[in-house]
Design an enzyme around this catalytic site. Structure first.
Site, short mmCIF file in Angstrom:
data_model
loop_
_atom_site.label_atom_id
_atom_site.label_comp_id
_atom_site.label_asym_id
_atom_site.label_seq_id
_atom_site.Cartn_x
_atom_site.Cartn_y
_atom_site.Cartn_z
N GLN A 80 0.76 -1.36 0.17
CA GLN A 80 0.19 0.15 0.16
C GLN A 80 0.81 1.19 -0.05
OE1 GLN A 80 -1.63 1.11 3.87
NE2 GLN A 80 -3.55 1.63 2.92
N SER A 90 0.60 6.51 2.36
CA SER A 90 1.25 7.68 3.54
C SER A 90 2.27 8.53 2.68
CB SER A 90 1.55 6.91 4.73
OG SER A 90 0.64 6.20 5.25
N SER A 145 4.52 -0.89 4.25
CA SER A 145 4.81 -2.41 4.58
C SER A 145 4.87 -3.33 3.35
CB SER A 145 3.44 -2.73 5.46
OG SER A 145 3.17 -2.05 6.44
N GLU A 184 -9.02 -2.37 5.73
CA GLU A 184 -7.74 -2.32 6.70
C GLU A 184 -7.83 -2.14 8.09
OE1 GLU A 184 -5.30 1.33 6.44
OE2 GLU A 184 -3.41 0.23 6.05
C1 LIG Z 1 3.61 -0.62 11.49
C2 LIG Z 1 3.10 0.42 10.31
C3 LIG Z 1 2.56 -0.19 9.20
C4 LIG Z 1 2.23 1.06 8.08
N1 LIG Z 1 2.08 0.26 7.08
C5 LIG Z 1 1.70 1.22 6.05
C6 LIG Z 1 1.62 0.98 4.71
O1 LIG Z 1 1.63 -0.10 4.36
N2 LIG Z 1 1.10 1.84 3.79
C7 LIG Z 1 0.90 3.18 4.13
O2 LIG Z 1 0.50 4.02 3.23
N3 LIG Z 1 1.08 3.57 5.28
C8 LIG Z 1 1.52 2.72 6.20
N4 LIG Z 1 1.56 3.17 7.41
C9 LIG Z 1 1.46 4.59 7.91
C10 LIG Z 1 0.42 4.97 8.70
O3 LIG Z 1 -0.88 4.93 8.15
C11 LIG Z 1 0.64 6.23 9.56
O4 LIG Z 1 1.74 6.05 10.21
C12 LIG Z 1 -0.61 6.77 10.22
O5 LIG Z 1 -1.81 6.85 9.34
C13 LIG Z 1 -0.25 7.99 11.01
O6 LIG Z 1 0.28 9.04 10.25
P1 LIG Z 1 1.59 9.75 10.55
O7 LIG Z 1 2.62 8.46 10.90
O8 LIG Z 1 1.92 10.73 9.31
O9 LIG Z 1 1.49 10.36 11.77
P2 LIG Z 1 0.76 11.75 12.09
O10 LIG Z 1 -0.48 12.02 11.22
O11 LIG Z 1 1.79 13.19 11.43
O12 LIG Z 1 0.26 12.11 13.54
C14 LIG Z 1 1.25 12.31 14.62
C15 LIG Z 1 0.66 12.38 15.92
O13 LIG Z 1 -0.32 13.32 16.04
C16 LIG Z 1 -1.67 12.99 16.07
N5 LIG Z 1 -2.71 13.48 15.53
C17 LIG Z 1 -2.65 13.73 13.89
N6 LIG Z 1 -3.79 14.44 13.68
C18 LIG Z 1 -4.64 14.41 14.83
C19 LIG Z 1 -5.81 14.90 15.10
N7 LIG Z 1 -6.60 15.45 13.94
N8 LIG Z 1 -6.39 14.70 16.15
C20 LIG Z 1 -5.90 14.30 17.14
N9 LIG Z 1 -4.48 13.86 17.00
C21 LIG Z 1 -3.78 13.87 15.79
C22 LIG Z 1 -1.73 11.35 15.89
O14 LIG Z 1 -2.46 10.54 16.64
C23 LIG Z 1 -0.04 10.94 16.14
O15 LIG Z 1 -0.11 10.82 17.52
C24 LIG Z 1 2.06 2.26 8.69
C25 LIG Z 1 2.48 2.76 10.07
C26 LIG Z 1 2.89 1.77 10.74
C27 LIG Z 1 3.18 2.35 12.24
#
Ligand SMILES: Cc1cc2nc3c(=O)[nH]c(=O)nc-3n(C[C@H](O)[C@H](O)[C@H](O)COP(=O)(O)OP(=O)(O)OC[C@H]3O[C@@H](n4cnc5c(N)ncnc54)[C@H](O)[C@@H]3O)c2cc1C
Length: 437
Positions: free
Chosen positions: A162, A165, A197, A280
């Site tokens: 996928q 992100s 992933s 998902e």
């Molecule tokens: C093990 C793992 C596998 C993954 N696999 C994939 C994959 O295969 N493909 C893919 O595309 N992505 C993947 N991801 C990415 C995942 O979707 C994102 O990490 C997730 O959506 C969070 O986005 P971010 O890391 O950009 O954090 P951010 O969005 O930057 O968030 C940072 C912090 O701010 C908080 N926050 C953000 N917005 C708000 C809000 N509106 N209200 C309250 N709190 C908020 C969040 O909760 C978090 O604590 C994976 C992530 C992990 C950990």
């Protein structure tokens, strides 16, 4: 609430600790479903080794062996098992026969997953494909796309990842900046994805890219099916807290994707992505069942092995764990019932995902509390090659992936409890205006 209430990774079944089969699952089964369970059980017994204690898959998972050889071997074993399922008529249980599936029901898919969890087998690297790509193709694909991709996936020929992100678009997924510009019969894609992933061993990817910057952010996104061998795709592994390089950064430079690989409408990708993201969340929550997870019995055995099953604090922890396993099993059954009734997984998938992430976090704490000082060991020195330490460290993956805990709470607050919605001033502005901010 943020835009993305989603996400996950191929190890989710293992990390999540899918509840084991319970005899109560049989109680309300129809004669057909009971016959199916018997058939599945007999077939599995003839084709797989029963899972007793430490399995080959959990041992590999625990070992955190990151070498390309270990990864290749894991992929090979998963492919081999998926192929065996296909040849035995047990791949894609609820996928229509015309696309290579068995043509059964969602209930039967769950029954099979419950039975399979008792054996030392796994199709882990196909999690994204089976759990997210197949339902999305079935809902939005052309007939040509369904015939081209679904049978190959079910046969174990093509592993999917996928590519959603980005460094600046996780929770706020609709803010993604990877661009796709039409050039004749192709789109040319430039940008960067992250946390993808299994991208390093994938054949295909589902990709979101921006195709119109002059409309609000949700309306200018297109959903693509991309061959990971296309020139211009550069996959760079990222190492996680537990030592495993399970996900990657993916750079895209002048990547040419045929127009025929658009899934759904050009600029209509957000609606297609919602199908993927709902499936998902459901998959991470365990709603689709299956996987070689850790069950309640494993905690009980661990406590007995350490001689602390009679300790009042540990006993309380075990009782809490048992209750959580049961609650999650019922939440999963509820999500499945909604799917059986033809509904898209709704906000209940957020309840399931949040419950599962809290469950995994508390299970990690319990496992290390049971081990006492030995909980500080890791790798080969630790019990079961460090499986429990891996579970403990892996909790942050599941708490973030698939939409963070905070985002799930936002969804529940707004869509279940009816609390006032978060202000989203950027929702109606043309995306171009956000680019300068
Ligand atoms: C093990 C793992 C596998 C993954 N696999 C994939 C994959 O295969 N493909 C893919 O595309 N992505 C993947 N991801 C990415 C995942 O979707 C994102 O990490 C997730 O959506 C969070 O986005 P971010 O890391 O950009 O954090 P951010 O969005 O930057 O968030 C940072 C912090 O701010 C908080 N926050 C953000 N917005 C708000 C809000 N509106 N209200 C309250 N709190 C908020 C969040 O909760 C978090 O604590 C994976 C992530 C992990 C950990």
């Amino acid at each position: 609430m943020s835009e993305r209430d989603h996400e996950y990774g191929a190890a989710s079944g293992r990390e999540a600790g899918i509840p084991p089969r319970s005899e109560r699952d049989h109680e309300q089964e129809s004669p057909e479903d009971r016959a199916f369970r018997e058939e599945a059980r007999a077939w599995l017994a003839a084709h797989a080794k029963p899972r007793r204690g430490e399995s080959e898959f959990t041992r590999r998972y625990a070992s955190a062996d990151n070498s390309p050889a270990a990864d290749a071997e894991h992929v090979r074993l998963c492919r081999e098992w998926q192929r065996t399922l296909f040849e035995g008529g047990f791949a894609g249980i609820n996928v229509p026969k015309e696309y290579g599936g068995r043509g059964g029901t969602a209930k039967q898919a769950r029954i099979f997953a419950q039975e399979q969890a008792r054996f030392d087998v796994n199709s882990g690297v196909f999690a994204v494909g089976l759990g997210m790509v197949v339902p999305t193709l079935l809902a939005h694909g052309t007939e040509e796309q369904k015939y081209r991709y679904i049978p190959a996936l079910l046969r174990g020929d093509e592993v999917w990842c996928q590519l959603f992100s980005e460094p600046g678009a996780g929770s706020d997924l609709a803010g993604l900046r990877t661009r796709a510009v039409r050039d004749g019969d192709e789109f040319v894609v430039d940008g960067q994805k992250v946390w993808n992933s299994g991208a390093h061993h994938s054949d295909m990817g589902i990709l979101l890219a921006r195709t119109d910057v002059d409309v609000p952010k949700h309306r200018g996104i297109t959903y693509f099916l991309v061959d990971m061998r296309t020139p211009g795709i550069d996959v760079r592994p990222l190492r996680q807290i537990n030592g495993v390089a399970h996900f990657n950064e993916v750079f895209l430079s002048d990547v040419r994707i045929p127009v025929a690989n658009v899934l759904g409408e050009v600029n209509g990708g957000w609606a297609v992505a919602q199908t993927t993201l709902a499936n998902e969340r459901n998959m991470i929550g365990g709603g689709t069942g299956g996987g070689a997870g850790v069950g309640f019995g494993d905690f009980k055995r661990l406590a007995q092995e350490y001689g602390v099953a009679g300790d009042p604090v540990i006993r309380q922890g075990l009782a809490d764990a048992f209750i959580r396993f049961e609650v999650i099993r019922y939440l999963g059954a509820r999500a499945q019932a909604a799917i059986r009734a033809g509904k898209m997984p709704g906000p209940e998938s957020s309840v399931l995902k949040l419950s599962m992430s809290e469950h995994v976090a508390r299970n990690g704490d319990l496992a290390l509390a049971i081990q006492g000082a030995a909980g500080m060991l890791i790798g080969e020195d630790a019990t079961q090659n460090g499986l429990w330490q891996q579970q403990f460290l892996g909790q942050w993956g599941i708490r973030i992936g698939g939409g963070t805990e905070q985002i799930q709470r936002n969804v529940i607050g707004e869509r279940v409890l009816g609390l006032p919605a978060e202000a989203r001033p950027d929702k109606t502005l043309p995306f171009r205006e956000l680019l300068s901010s």
